[in-house]
Write a protein that holds these residues in place. Sequence first.
Motif, PDB file in Angstrom:
ATOM      1  N   LYS A   1      33.296  50.923  34.505  1.00 35.99           N
ATOM      2  CA  LYS A   1      33.943  49.707  34.006  1.00 35.99           C
ATOM      3  C   LYS A   1      35.443  49.738  34.299  1.00 35.99           C
ATOM      4  CE  LYS A   1      34.409  46.772  29.903  1.00 35.99           C
ATOM      5  NZ  LYS A   1      34.046  46.563  28.477  1.00 35.99           N
ATOM      6  N   GLY A   2      36.054  50.893  34.077  1.00 38.56           N
ATOM      7  CA  GLY A   2      37.476  51.023  34.370  1.00 38.56           C
ATOM      8  C   GLY A   2      37.778  50.783  35.837  1.00 38.56           C
ATOM      9  N   GLU A   3      36.956  51.351  36.724  1.00 39.18           N
ATOM     10  CA  GLU A   3      37.167  51.146  38.156  1.00 39.18           C
ATOM     11  C   GLU A   3      36.999  49.685  38.522  1.00 39.18           C
ATOM     12  OE1 GLU A   3      35.601  52.630  42.563  1.00 39.18           O
ATOM     13  OE2 GLU A   3      34.451  53.162  40.774  1.00 39.18           O
ATOM     14  N   ALA A   4      35.982  49.034  37.971  1.00 39.75           N
ATOM     15  CA  ALA A   4      35.725  47.623  38.288  1.00 39.75           C
ATOM     16  C   ALA A   4      36.893  46.745  37.843  1.00 39.75           C
ATOM     17  CB  ALA A   4      34.436  47.172  37.629  1.00 39.75           C
ATOM     18  N   LEU A   5      37.419  46.992  36.663  1.00 38.72           N
ATOM     19  CA  LEU A   5      38.542  46.193  36.162  1.00 38.72           C
ATOM     20  C   LEU A   5      39.782  46.387  37.027  1.00 38.72           C
ATOM     21  CD1 LEU A   5      38.089  46.838  32.332  1.00 38.72           C
ATOM     22  CD2 LEU A   5      37.897  44.610  33.464  1.00 38.72           C
ATOM     23  N   LEU A   6      40.053  47.619  37.416  1.00 34.52           N
ATOM     24  CA  LEU A   6      41.227  47.889  38.242  1.00 34.52           C
ATOM     25  C   LEU A   6      41.062  47.340  39.647  1.00 34.52           C
ATOM     26  CD1 LEU A   6      41.771  51.475  36.891  1.00 34.52           C
ATOM     27  CD2 LEU A   6      43.495  49.651  36.785  1.00 34.52           C
ATOM     28  N   ALA A   7      39.852  47.448  40.198  1.00 35.35           N
ATOM     29  CA  ALA A   7      39.599  46.898  41.531  1.00 35.35           C
ATOM     30  C   ALA A   7      39.749  45.384  41.509  1.00 35.35           C
ATOM     31  CB  ALA A   7      38.205  47.304  42.003  1.00 35.35           C
ATOM     32  N   ARG A   8      39.233  44.747  40.464  1.00 34.62           N
ATOM     33  CA  ARG A   8      39.369  43.290  40.341  1.00 34.62           C
ATOM     34  C   ARG A   8      40.842  42.910  40.235  1.00 34.62           C
ATOM     35  NH1 ARG A   8      36.293  40.235  35.505  1.00 34.62           N
ATOM     36  NH2 ARG A   8      37.958  41.099  34.182  1.00 34.62           N
ATOM     37  N   ALA A   9      41.591  43.668  39.448  1.00 28.89           N
ATOM     38  CA  ALA A   9      43.014  43.389  39.282  1.00 28.89           C
ATOM     39  C   ALA A   9      43.772  43.592  40.594  1.00 28.89           C
ATOM     40  CB  ALA A   9      43.601  44.280  38.192  1.00 28.89           C
ATOM     41  N   TYR A  10      43.451  44.650  41.327  1.00 29.68           N
ATOM     42  CA  TYR A  10      44.169  44.940  42.572  1.00 29.68           C
ATOM     43  C   TYR A  10      44.057  43.784  43.557  1.00 29.68           C
ATOM     44  CZ  TYR A  10      45.540  46.924  47.024  1.00 29.68           C
ATOM     45  OH  TYR A  10      46.157  47.125  48.237  1.00 29.68           O
ATOM     46  N   SER A  11      42.848  43.304  43.793  1.00 22.35           N
ATOM     47  CA  SER A  11      42.671  42.218  44.767  1.00 22.35           C
ATOM     48  C   SER A  11      43.361  40.941  44.306  1.00 22.35           C
ATOM     49  CB  SER A  11      41.185  41.961  45.019  1.00 22.35           C
ATOM     50  OG  SER A  11      40.623  42.979  45.822  1.00 22.35           O
ATOM     51  N   HIS A  12      43.265  40.618  43.011  1.00 27.99           N
ATOM     52  CA  HIS A  12      43.955  39.436  42.506  1.00 27.99           C
ATOM     53  C   HIS A  12      45.479  39.590  42.623  1.00 27.99           C
ATOM     54  CE1 HIS A  12      40.168  38.232  40.233  1.00 27.99           C
ATOM     55  NE2 HIS A  12      40.547  37.108  40.818  1.00 27.99           N
ATOM     56  N   PHE A  13      45.984  40.804  42.374  1.00 27.67           N
ATOM     57  CA  PHE A  13      47.421  41.051  42.494  1.00 27.67           C
ATOM     58  C   PHE A  13      47.889  40.820  43.924  1.00 27.67           C
ATOM     59  CE2 PHE A  13      50.942  43.884  43.556  1.00 27.67           C
ATOM     60  CZ  PHE A  13      51.893  43.510  42.619  1.00 27.67           C
ATOM     61  N   MET A  14      47.125  41.314  44.888  1.00 29.71           N
ATOM     62  CA  MET A  14      47.507  41.118  46.289  1.00 29.71           C
ATOM     63  C   MET A  14      47.455  39.638  46.660  1.00 29.71           C
ATOM     64  SD  MET A  14      48.352  44.126  47.222  1.00 29.71           S
ATOM     65  CE  MET A  14      48.430  44.109  49.011  1.00 29.71           C
ATOM     66  N   LEU A  15      46.459  38.927  46.166  1.00 32.87           N
ATOM     67  CA  LEU A  15      46.340  37.495  46.455  1.00 32.87           C
ATOM     68  C   LEU A  15      47.526  36.721  45.898  1.00 32.87           C
ATOM     69  CD1 LEU A  15      42.534  37.126  45.698  1.00 32.87           C
ATOM     70  CD2 LEU A  15      43.584  36.627  47.916  1.00 32.87           C
ATOM     71  N   VAL A  16      47.872  36.961  44.642  1.00 35.79           N
ATOM     72  CA  VAL A  16      48.988  36.218  44.043  1.00 35.79           C
ATOM     73  C   VAL A  16      50.314  36.622  44.683  1.00 35.79           C
ATOM     74  CG1 VAL A  16      49.575  37.761  42.099  1.00 35.79           C
ATOM     75  CG2 VAL A  16      49.786  35.273  41.834  1.00 35.79           C
ATOM     76  N   SER A  17      50.410  37.845  45.169  1.00 29.49           N
ATOM     77  CA  SER A  17      51.636  38.299  45.826  1.00 29.49           C
ATOM     78  C   SER A  17      51.872  37.576  47.146  1.00 29.49           C
ATOM     79  CB  SER A  17      51.581  39.813  46.065  1.00 29.49           C
ATOM     80  OG  SER A  17      51.521  40.523  44.848  1.00 29.49           O
ATOM     81  N   PHE A  18      50.799  37.255  47.837  1.00 29.07           N
ATOM     82  CA  PHE A  18      50.933  36.592  49.135  1.00 29.07           C
ATOM     83  C   PHE A  18      50.889  35.069  49.033  1.00 29.07           C
ATOM     84  CE2 PHE A  18      49.257  40.746  50.831  1.00 29.07           C
ATOM     85  CZ  PHE A  18      50.402  41.081  51.527  1.00 29.07           C
TER      86      PHE A  18
END
Length: 493
Positions: free
Chosen positions: A128-145
């Motif tokens: 669950k921790g990995e899934a939450l962080l992976a979901r956050a990482y991709s969203h962070f990169m999307l909002v950054s660009f």
Amino acid sequence: MMKNIKITLSLLLMISLSSCDEFLSETPDNRTEINTADKISELLVNAYPNGGTYMDFAETMTDNVADGQLSESLPKNTQNYNWEMQDETNVDTQTNYWDACYRAIAHANKALQAINELGNPSSLNPQKGEALLARAYSHFMLVSFWSQRYNPATADKDLGIPYVTEPEEVLIKKYTRNTVKEVFDFLQKDIEEGLKLVGNDYTEPKFHFTKEAANAFASRFYLVKGDWDKVLEVSAGLGSKPVGKLRNYLAFTNLDPNVQFIEYAKATEPANLLIVSAYSIYARASSRNRFYLAGDRSANILGSSTNIFGKTWLYKTYSYNSSMTVFSPKFKEYFKYTNLTANIGQPYLGTVLLSNDEFYLNRIEALVMKNRIAEANTELEYFFGTRTTGYNAATDKLTEAKVVDKYPVIDNEYTPYYAMTPVQTSYVKAIAETRRRDFIHEGIRYFDMKRFNIEVIHETFGKPANTLIKDDKRRALQIPLSASSNGVEKNPR
């Protein structure tokens, strides 16, 4: 090998998924049931954006590149250089990376759904921790660009990206863009919950979010938010002068360049925290991209004149066939043949998404912003020393006066949303330039260019200069056509 199948998603349109994800394209009654820890873990292997890399387009948009005057230029390279929307959707393009991120998010959400359906047992906390962080990482990169830079004064009005938290259960689902504030609130929630749960028990830990990788990602997020206390909290484990945790440039640059290519993104490198094997041809950029690290730009970034101790840096660059463009050997392409007879296959590239080197610099910047200048000085001196030829800890000393002299404050150059004193500005500039050198070709400069609202001038031989001014609307990439045609609002131009 694995049979490719397709699924229509409103944000992704038609995207390819491997047979290990086959349940995603099936009706619920026909899907393989994801009901064990092993099956969820297998699903999470694909919860990272591995369909391409952002580094090509991100790097080309920065002040790290110049016109190498090659006889030909790839259309996507020229468009990136001029901050234009790409009309290509293939490997390493903006659209390709958008798709890769939302595809990764789909896998993370499916894993979270499966965990929830199993009753959220504590035994599945690491997944669950990995899934939450992976979901956050991709969203962070999307909002950054694809959004303008984070600014709390305008974040509740600025267009963010769709933050997707549930698996898609319909053929076509319409999405609207969350505000930047909403996206950052979702990110913080996912990151903070993920940090509490994630573990280190993986067969190949460097290809997953471990506790260390999660903290490094969190430090990047909190740096953007300006939460210096949180940056220091998540980076406390690095300690002072983290011997053995940073890349050993003295040993690395003494290797043959062909070996350096291989070693840079290796899982055995202590500095590397999160690696992805992405479908990418970015390793070919130095010989194909007209707008790349040109010789004069290389001297301005990596030359000995930029070394605060008056010595040469350990960084080395090379070139092919006396080209005006140079490269640092960081990317090794691996080709996976799908048909040996026809000589057909797919290129893959190991890329470092998170490292202790960036993590440590984030910590130093937070020390500066907390006015702990003496501590920041000690840590920055150590970092410079690990990158300096013939560094002598007894005589090569960093002082506040040296930093202020080497990195003078230039009016209206660095303009983050928060205030900085003149001394803080000089130190932040020193750290940003250090980050720029260390992560040449890797696109990290784009985040600083955006965060500090740095003006960028791109010159093309025989044409007028193109300037990305402060708060330029082009700092947010245009939403891909595949998404905007399905109702996702475009960025203003």
